[in-house]
Design a protein around this motif. Structure first.
Motif, PDB file in Angstrom:
ATOM      1  N   ASP A 250       0.825  -1.214   0.000  1.00  0.00           N
ATOM      2  CA  ASP A 250       0.000   0.000   0.000  1.00  0.00           C
ATOM      3  C   ASP A 250       0.856   1.259   0.000  1.00  0.00           C
ATOM      4  O   ASP A 250       0.524   2.247  -0.673  1.00  0.00           O
ATOM      5  CB  ASP A 250      -0.926  -0.007   1.209  1.00  0.00           C
ATOM      6  CG  ASP A 250      -1.939  -1.157   1.173  1.00  0.00           C
ATOM      7  OD1 ASP A 250      -2.227  -1.628   0.070  1.00  0.00           O
ATOM      8  OD2 ASP A 250      -2.412  -1.554   2.277  1.00  0.00           O
ATOM      9  N   ILE A 251       1.910   1.205   0.702  1.00  0.00           N
ATOM     10  CA  ILE A 251       2.779   2.385   0.746  1.00  0.00           C
ATOM     11  C   ILE A 251       3.457   2.614  -0.596  1.00  0.00           C
ATOM     12  O   ILE A 251       3.541   3.741  -1.091  1.00  0.00           O
ATOM     13  CB  ILE A 251       3.834   2.207   1.857  1.00  0.00           C
ATOM     14  CG1 ILE A 251       3.145   2.159   3.230  1.00  0.00           C
ATOM     15  CG2 ILE A 251       4.867   3.346   1.831  1.00  0.00           C
ATOM     16  CD1 ILE A 251       4.071   1.859   4.356  1.00  0.00           C
ATOM     17  N   GLU A 252       3.929   1.526  -1.288  1.00  0.00           N
ATOM     18  CA  GLU A 252       4.578   1.663  -2.589  1.00  0.00           C
ATOM     19  C   GLU A 252       3.584   2.136  -3.643  1.00  0.00           C
ATOM     20  O   GLU A 252       3.939   2.919  -4.538  1.00  0.00           O
ATOM     21  CB  GLU A 252       5.202   0.337  -3.000  1.00  0.00           C
ATOM     22  CG  GLU A 252       6.399  -0.052  -2.141  1.00  0.00           C
ATOM     23  CD  GLU A 252       6.992  -1.386  -2.567  1.00  0.00           C
ATOM     24  OE1 GLU A 252       6.353  -2.064  -3.403  1.00  0.00           O
ATOM     25  OE2 GLU A 252       8.083  -1.751  -2.064  1.00  0.00           O
ATOM     26  N   TYR A 255       2.788   5.945  -3.021  1.00  0.00           N
ATOM     27  CA  TYR A 255       3.920   6.833  -3.288  1.00  0.00           C
ATOM     28  C   TYR A 255       4.737   6.364  -4.506  1.00  0.00           C
ATOM     29  O   TYR A 255       5.942   6.561  -4.564  1.00  0.00           O
ATOM     30  CB  TYR A 255       4.826   6.934  -2.060  1.00  0.00           C
ATOM     31  CG  TYR A 255       4.127   7.508  -0.849  1.00  0.00           C
ATOM     32  CD1 TYR A 255       3.950   8.888  -0.739  1.00  0.00           C
ATOM     33  CD2 TYR A 255       3.627   6.669   0.145  1.00  0.00           C
ATOM     34  CE1 TYR A 255       3.292   9.425   0.375  1.00  0.00           C
ATOM     35  CE2 TYR A 255       2.988   7.201   1.241  1.00  0.00           C
ATOM     36  CZ  TYR A 255       2.813   8.587   1.367  1.00  0.00           C
ATOM     37  OH  TYR A 255       2.174   9.117   2.450  1.00  0.00           O
ATOM     38  N   ASN A 256       4.063   5.732  -5.534  1.00  0.00           N
ATOM     39  CA  ASN A 256       4.744   5.233  -6.719  1.00  0.00           C
ATOM     40  C   ASN A 256       5.201   6.422  -7.565  1.00  0.00           C
ATOM     41  O   ASN A 256       4.425   7.334  -7.872  1.00  0.00           O
ATOM     42  CB  ASN A 256       3.815   4.323  -7.521  1.00  0.00           C
ATOM     43  CG  ASN A 256       4.533   3.670  -8.690  1.00  0.00           C
ATOM     44  OD1 ASN A 256       5.767   3.547  -8.675  1.00  0.00           O
ATOM     45  ND2 ASN A 256       3.785   3.237  -9.683  1.00  0.00           N
TER      46      ASN A 256
END
Length: 274
Positions: A250-252, A255-256
């Motif tokens: 979810d973080i990647e 903030y992709n």
């Protein structure tokens, strides 16, 4: 017995005089009847007296506290009397109008004020020298010698020892005893809320480290914001339920970033929009 006893230092002379005969000297006076060579020391010719005469000396002993002889001079009758000197006494009393070809003068000083003094007088022939003695003149065909030296401390009057401070006065002190000092109790911080953590602030006076170990938060009370006081109670997990936990994926995803601009600049190619 005598060899074992400690020798006392000699006492300085307390007087010098002239005696018409050895028997004329008063008690306590020693008459110089012979020279160091053993010749009869009749000095009448030097004094201009047909009947003769002898030098005599007096010592006050070790316990003497009066004046002592600090100097002796033999002068002609034509010389004036030196300042601070007195003419030696004659025994018996001299007759008025009798002329003396040579006169003997002495200087007397209090024992406590004298640094050096005359300790002995001897007579010798004019051609002989006496070691450690100083020649002061001639009388009746003899040379007159005297021995000077520092006044021994044992001859001086005893000096009272200075008073010492009593032990009781030394024990007096305005400073409180070390064991009687009490440390100030630790001060708890005032509470400013209904539910908060509390801690105690140590007394800075008792802290030997000084102000260098203090921080900006020292002395600031720890309290919770009122927003959390209604829903939070100690020992519950209510606050943890409101937390949103994200996984690594979810973080990647959130903030992709493809880094297209950076890669194009690195390849020095014109930018293209894919």
């Amino acid at each position: 017995m005598a060899a074992a006893a400690a020798e006392e230092p000699p006492a300085p002379l307390s007087g010098v005089g002239w005696a018409a005969t050895p028997e004329a000297a008063p008690a306590g006076w020693s008459v110089l009847t012979t020279s160091v060579e053993g010749a009869a020391a009749n000095l009448g010719k030097g004094f201009g007296h047909k009947g003769g005469g002898y030098l005599c000396v007096s010592t006050g002993g070790q316990a003497a506290t009066g004046p002592v002889v600090t100097d002796v001079q033999v002068l002609s009758e034509r010389n004036p009397q030196p300042t601070g000197y007195s003419r030696v006494p004659e025994f018996p009393e001299p007759r008025a109008g009798v002329s003396r070809k040579k006169r003997v003068y002495v200087r007397l000083q209090p024992l406590s004020a004298a640094d050096t003094a005359v300790f002995d007088i001897k007579l010798s022939s004019k051609s002989k020298a006496i070691p450690h003695y100083m020649k002061i003149g001639e009388l009746g065909g003899f040379a007159v010698w005297c021995k000077k030296g520092p006044v021994p401390k044992s001859s001086l009057a005893p000096v009272p020892s200075p008073r010492t401070v009593s032990l009781g006065l030394k024990q007096l002190s305005l400073q409180p005893a070390a064991d009687s000092e009490q440390k100030a109790p630790e001060r708890p911080l005032a509470r400013s809320g209904t539910k908060r953590a509390s801690f105690t602030l140590p007394n800075s006076v008792d802290d030997g480290s000084g102000i260098y170990n203090l921080s900006a938060m020292d002395g600031v009370p720890f309290t919770l914001h009122p927003k959390f006081e209604s829903s939070l109670s100690f020992g519950s997990n209510a606050l943890l339920a409101e937390l949103n936990v994200k996984s690594l994926a979810d973080i990647e995803k959130e903030y992709n970033y493809a880094f297209v601009v950076e890669r194009t600049a690195a390849a020095r190619l014109p930018p293209s929009i894919c």
